[in-house]
Motif scaffolding. Structure first.
Motif, short mmCIF file in Angstrom:
data_model
loop_
_atom_site.label_atom_id
_atom_site.label_comp_id
_atom_site.label_asym_id
_atom_site.label_seq_id
_atom_site.Cartn_x
_atom_site.Cartn_y
_atom_site.Cartn_z
N TYR A 534 40.82 34.88 45.99
CA TYR A 534 41.49 36.02 46.58
C TYR A 534 41.12 35.94 47.98
O TYR A 534 39.96 36.10 48.53
N LYS A 535 42.04 35.75 49.14
CA LYS A 535 41.63 35.64 50.54
C LYS A 535 41.73 37.17 51.03
O LYS A 535 42.53 37.89 50.73
N ASN A 536 40.80 37.45 51.88
CA ASN A 536 40.89 39.25 52.48
C ASN A 536 41.69 38.89 53.71
O ASN A 536 41.21 38.17 54.98
N LYS A 537 42.74 39.59 53.55
CA LYS A 537 43.80 39.31 54.80
C LYS A 537 43.63 40.62 55.65
O LYS A 537 44.36 40.65 56.50
N SER A 538 42.56 41.46 55.33
CA SER A 538 42.55 42.82 56.31
C SER A 538 41.69 42.43 57.39
O SER A 538 40.84 41.53 57.44
N THR A 539 41.97 42.95 58.61
CA THR A 539 40.87 42.84 59.74
C THR A 539 40.32 44.26 60.13
O THR A 539 39.87 44.45 61.26
N THR A 540 40.31 45.13 58.90
CA THR A 540 39.63 46.42 59.09
C THR A 540 38.62 46.35 58.14
O THR A 540 38.13 45.54 57.67
N ASP A 541 38.01 47.78 57.77
CA ASP A 541 37.08 48.03 57.12
C ASP A 541 37.56 48.43 55.58
O ASP A 541 36.54 48.55 54.83
N VAL A 542 38.70 48.05 55.56
CA VAL A 542 39.27 48.27 53.89
C VAL A 542 39.94 46.85 53.66
O VAL A 542 40.95 46.12 54.05
N PRO A 543 39.33 46.17 52.40
CA PRO A 543 39.66 44.90 52.00
C PRO A 543 41.02 44.71 51.72
O PRO A 543 41.55 45.82 50.79
N ASP A 544 41.63 43.76 51.96
CA ASP A 544 43.04 43.26 51.24
C ASP A 544 42.90 42.15 50.64
O ASP A 544 43.33 41.20 51.30
N PHE A 545 42.84 42.00 49.39
CA PHE A 545 42.65 40.44 48.86
C PHE A 545 43.82 40.10 48.05
O PHE A 545 44.54 40.85 47.16
N VAL A 546 44.19 38.98 48.55
CA VAL A 546 45.48 38.47 48.07
C VAL A 546 45.27 37.15 47.34
O VAL A 546 44.70 36.32 48.22
N LYS A 547 45.66 36.88 46.40
CA LYS A 547 45.46 35.91 45.32
C LYS A 547 46.10 34.48 46.19
O LYS A 547 47.18 34.54 46.76
N GLN A 548 45.20 33.30 46.30
CA GLN A 548 45.37 32.07 46.90
C GLN A 548 45.63 30.87 45.96
O GLN A 548 46.61 30.05 46.08
N GLN A 549 44.82 31.01 45.05
CA GLN A 549 44.73 29.78 44.03
C GLN A 549 44.10 30.44 42.60
O GLN A 549 43.15 31.31 42.55
N ASP A 550 44.83 30.14 41.59
CA ASP A 550 44.45 30.35 40.38
C ASP A 550 43.37 29.39 39.88
O ASP A 550 42.53 29.77 38.96
N THR A 551 43.36 28.19 40.39
CA THR A 551 42.17 27.30 39.89
C THR A 551 41.72 26.88 41.46
O THR A 551 42.22 25.81 42.00
N MET A 552 40.61 27.35 41.85
CA MET A 552 39.89 27.10 43.21
C MET A 552 39.53 25.78 43.11
O MET A 552 38.80 25.36 42.45
N GLY A 553 40.13 24.93 44.27
CA GLY A 553 39.53 23.74 44.56
C GLY A 553 39.88 22.72 43.61
O GLY A 553 39.51 21.60 43.62
N GLY A 554 40.87 23.16 42.80
CA GLY A 554 41.59 22.18 41.71
C GLY A 554 40.67 21.93 40.70
O GLY A 554 40.91 20.69 40.00
#
Length: 767
Positions: A534-554
């Motif tokens: 999950y990438k944190n797409k927030s630039t503030t002090d409140v995280p915003d985690f958005v799923k990027q990969q179900d199987t990280m790194g393959g």
């Protein structure tokens, strides 16, 4: 000097050169103290759950040490004896054995050379193997070579299938002793479906063969002429008419298993039996009347369910096993008793503080057992019972790393329904860690009834203080705010089902700046074995985690393997690829080699840690495994792949301020191991070689065979028949078909030796 950021959610950096070997040395010298300040001499042992014990001269100094094997995770532990029963854990010897054990191990000298030989069930080949102890004067440790990778016994059938495998169900423990007193070693075990006791009689002495030969036959399916009953200490002293193998399914004795221990309890030269039953909590001594009544065969005539009746009764929670070994170095064998049960679906049992040690104040053939300790070894080690998940963090803000352990506790007490945190304060300093137990419900999490608690720390709101994010058995995450410092810190729950993340089962979160944008991201392992990013797409002090990969790194949570299956409808064998799943991913992301690009470290249910290097170079999509695997050290900078025990969970930090990252690894056994950052390994130079399972197909064969997974172009192929005779010994190309049509029909042990490894399997030759 490298500066290590103690908030482990941040990427650790150093001035180490790019490409340095990633290596650790598993050690025993990090001081750990109990809550009273007493130093635990076995503090780094990792805990014990279902241990088995045998005397072996591990370090080849002419003093018998204590080999310990724990069923939980198939973990070997080497306890070196100073000669008077004081033991030191030496992890460098844990890897000297030729196979990874999974169910049971027995050391018994079969050829009367005074050196205990190695017997075990090999799960890779589905056979019982015997390895000969070949240790010589000057060897750095005990050495073993395969004697027979598939022990078989004559069963009076028609050739070539006139023999049966020796067997011992994974629940049971066999007795390997000279049952008939003729000088060769016999094998005895509970029948597969738990009815009678089968005696595999060794006929080497009877036939005038040297003891180094092995010649088993199935001599008795009802050894001892007695019948026991499910869940009872009652013994019926007569041969059960339903015991014979052809009809035993009509009357199954009990659904559990048995641990068998043979020794002469009354000095009359016949073998008495100490038996542990899967449904009972006590050991039952069953007396042999063969000599007393001048009988031709072993016949049991009495029993003592209060054993040892002269001392405190040997009782564990359920399914005890006894081990007749010399503990105190006086040359007389003592008795160790431990729980043998491992199925929590069937039984409730304690996982700590339950090992009984009875000193033998009599003789080996007339023992007098006197209870000395009901917490043998446990008193000297960290053992919180079950699964531990560690964190290193400066909780008291004194400049060094403290240790937090999440644990599900002792199953017999907690039922694994309310996991908790244990706090070990570092009372040393940044140059030398010394951990002391300070709080056994740290941050007060017991009340929240979290199962399979997996913690991580990270400054999610960017205020300079860490928050606590924990994974749960149900696959969700819980978030806590921490106030205070040190052992008196407290936590307030902020949310369950945090960030809306819900994985399949057993979530294991880790917080780190994964993509290098200076904001904390989230990786979550799970029961399924994969890691979700999950990438944190927030630039503030409140995280915003958005799923990027179900199987990280393959990284697939498993591997493909070739297996040979039998189709009874077609009466033929065929080859198939089978996917073996690997569960319980425990990810950690940090820079281990100091080049600014983090590594991905993955623990799993096998007890193996796998390291993938420089994950940002792959755009977080195709991680590459560290090439210098194995990456752990023993004496002399020898490299090997270390087994920490089942469900290993690592954490990292610099424990001695030497600029190298060290590791604490949690175990399923309730404790932890420590591995210090090292300078590098002699990979491929002095690596300990192990016999690996050999895949042969077709099997059975009428002549032509091939081998799977062998890359070397040259190898020595050796075939040994069931009489121990070498019938084939040639240099071959193992990547091509091999013609074995000249062999007579029968069963053979196959040994393939290449420059890099040895492989062992079994082959059936038919017309």
């Amino acid at each position: 000097m490298r500066t290590v950021t103690v908030i482990l959610s941040l990427v650790l950096t150093s001035c180490l050169a790019y490409g340095q070997s990633i290596s650790f040395e598993v050690v025993n010298n990090i001081e750990v103290k109990d809550k009273n300040g007493v130093t635990l001499t076995l503090g780094n042992l990792g805990g014990l759950n279902q241990p088995q014990f045998y005397n072996v001269d591990i370090d080849n100094d002419d003093v018998m040490d204590l080999f310990v094997f724990d069923r939980n995770g198939g973990k070997v532990l080497s306890l070196i004896n100073d000669g008077s029963g004081n033991f030191t854990y030496e992890p460098k010897y844990d890897q000297i054995y030729p196979s990874r054990f999974t169910t049971w191990v027995v050391f018994k000298d079969y050829n009367a050379d005074g050196k205990p030989d190695l017997w075990f069930f090999d799960e890779d080949t589905d056979a019982i193997a015997l390895y000969k102890n070949i240790t010589k004067s000057g060897d750095p440790h005990a050495m073993f070579e395969v004697r027979d990778a598939d022990l078989r016994a004559y069963n009076f059938g028609e050739a070539p299938l006139d023999t049966n495998d020796l067997y011992c169900d994974r629940t049971n423990i066999p007795a390997i002793e000279d049952v008939d007193g003729d000088g060769d070693i016999d094998f005895m075990t509970l029948q597969t479906l738990g009815y009678g006791i089968t005696l595999f009689l060794n006929n080497s002495a009877e036939y005038g063969k040297p003891l180094d030969s092995i010649d088993f036959e199935i001599a008795d399916q009802c050894w001892g002429d007695f019948q026991e009953f499910d869940g009872s200490n009652e013994i019926l002293f007569e041969r059960d008419p339903f015991c014979f193998h052809k009809v035993y399914r009509h009357k199954k004795k009990h659904a559990g298993g048995s641990s068998l221990l043979l020794f002469d309890n009354d000095g009359d030269s016949d073998m008495d039996l100490v038996m542990g039953n899967a449904g009972l909590s006590n050991l039952n001594l069953i007396i042999n009347g063969k000599v007393d009544y001048s009988l031709k065969i072993d016949s049991m005539v009495a029993n003592d369910s209060l054993f040892p009746s002269n001392s405190v009764r040997a009782v564990t929670d359920v399914f005890p096993a006894g081990y007749f070994q010399d503990v105190n170095g006086d040359g007389i064998k003592d008795l160790i008793v431990a729980v043998n049960a491992f199925s929590k679906a069937s039984y409730t049992f304690r996982e700590a503080n339950r090992i009984l040690y009875y000193e033998n104040k009599g003789k080996n053939d007339q023992p007098v057992f006197d209870l000395q300790d009901s917490m043998f070894l446990d008193r000297q080690m960290v053992d919180h019972g079950g699964h531990t998940s560690p964190l290193l963090y400066d909780m008291d803000k004194d400049g060094d790393l403290d240790l937090i352990l999440a644990t599900n506790g002792d199953y017999g007490i907690t039922k694994e329904l309310a996991d908790y945190l244990v706090y070990y304060e570092n009372i040393g300093d940044k140059n030398k860690a010394v951990f002391q137990l300070k709080n056994e419900d740290y941050l007060g999490l017991k009340k929240d009834s979290i199962r399979r608690l997996s913690p991580c720390l990270g400054d999610l709101n960017r205020d300079g203080n860490p928050e606590l994010l924990v994974g749960r058995l149900n696959g969700s995450l819980s978030l806590y705010n921490i106030t205070g410092t040190g052992s008196t810190a407290s936590a307030t729950k902020l949310s369950d089902n945090t960030y809306g993340i819900q994985l399949d089962n057993a979530s294991t979160p880790y917080l780190a700046d994964i993509d290098g944008d200076d904001y904390i991201d989230l990786a979550v392992g799970s029961y399924a074995g994969s890691t979700t990013y999950y990438k944190n797409k927030s630039t503030t002090d409140v995280p915003d985690f958005v799923k990027q990969q179900d199987t990280m790194g393959g990284i697939l949570p498993g591997f493909w393997r070739l297996e040979t299956w039998y189709d009874p409808d077609r009466d033929e064998f065929f080859d198939t690829t089978v996917f073996k799943n690997i569960n319980y991913a425990t990810p950690v992301i940090l820079d281990l080699d100091g080049n600014g690009d983090p590594e991905f470290v993955l623990g799993d249910e096998r007890g193996k840690l796998t390291i993938y290097r420089d994950i940002r170079r792959t755009n977080l999509k195709a991680f590459k495994i560290v090439e210098e695997d194995p990456f752990y050290l023993s004496g002399g900078n020898t490299c090997y792949d270390y087994n920490f025990g089942a469900f290993v969970k690592p954490t990292f930090g610099d424990l001695n301020n030497d600029g190298k990252i060290d590791m604490v690894a949690g175990t399923e056994r309730g404790g932890f191991h420590i591995a210090m950052g090292a300078g590098g390994c002699n990979v491929g130079v002095s690596k300990i070689k192990r016999a690996k399972p050999l895949k042969i197909f077709p099997n059975p064969t009428t002549g032509m065979v091939q081998f799977d997974g062998i890359k070397d172009q040259s190898a020595t192929l050796v075939l040994v028949n069931l009489h121990g005779q070498v019938v084939y010994n040639q240099l071959i190309n193992p990547t091509k078909l091999v013609d074995l049509s000249s062999l007579t029909n029968g069963i053979y042990v196959v040994q393939l030796y290449t420059e890099s490894q040895s492989n062992v399997g079994k082959l059936i030759k038919l017309n």
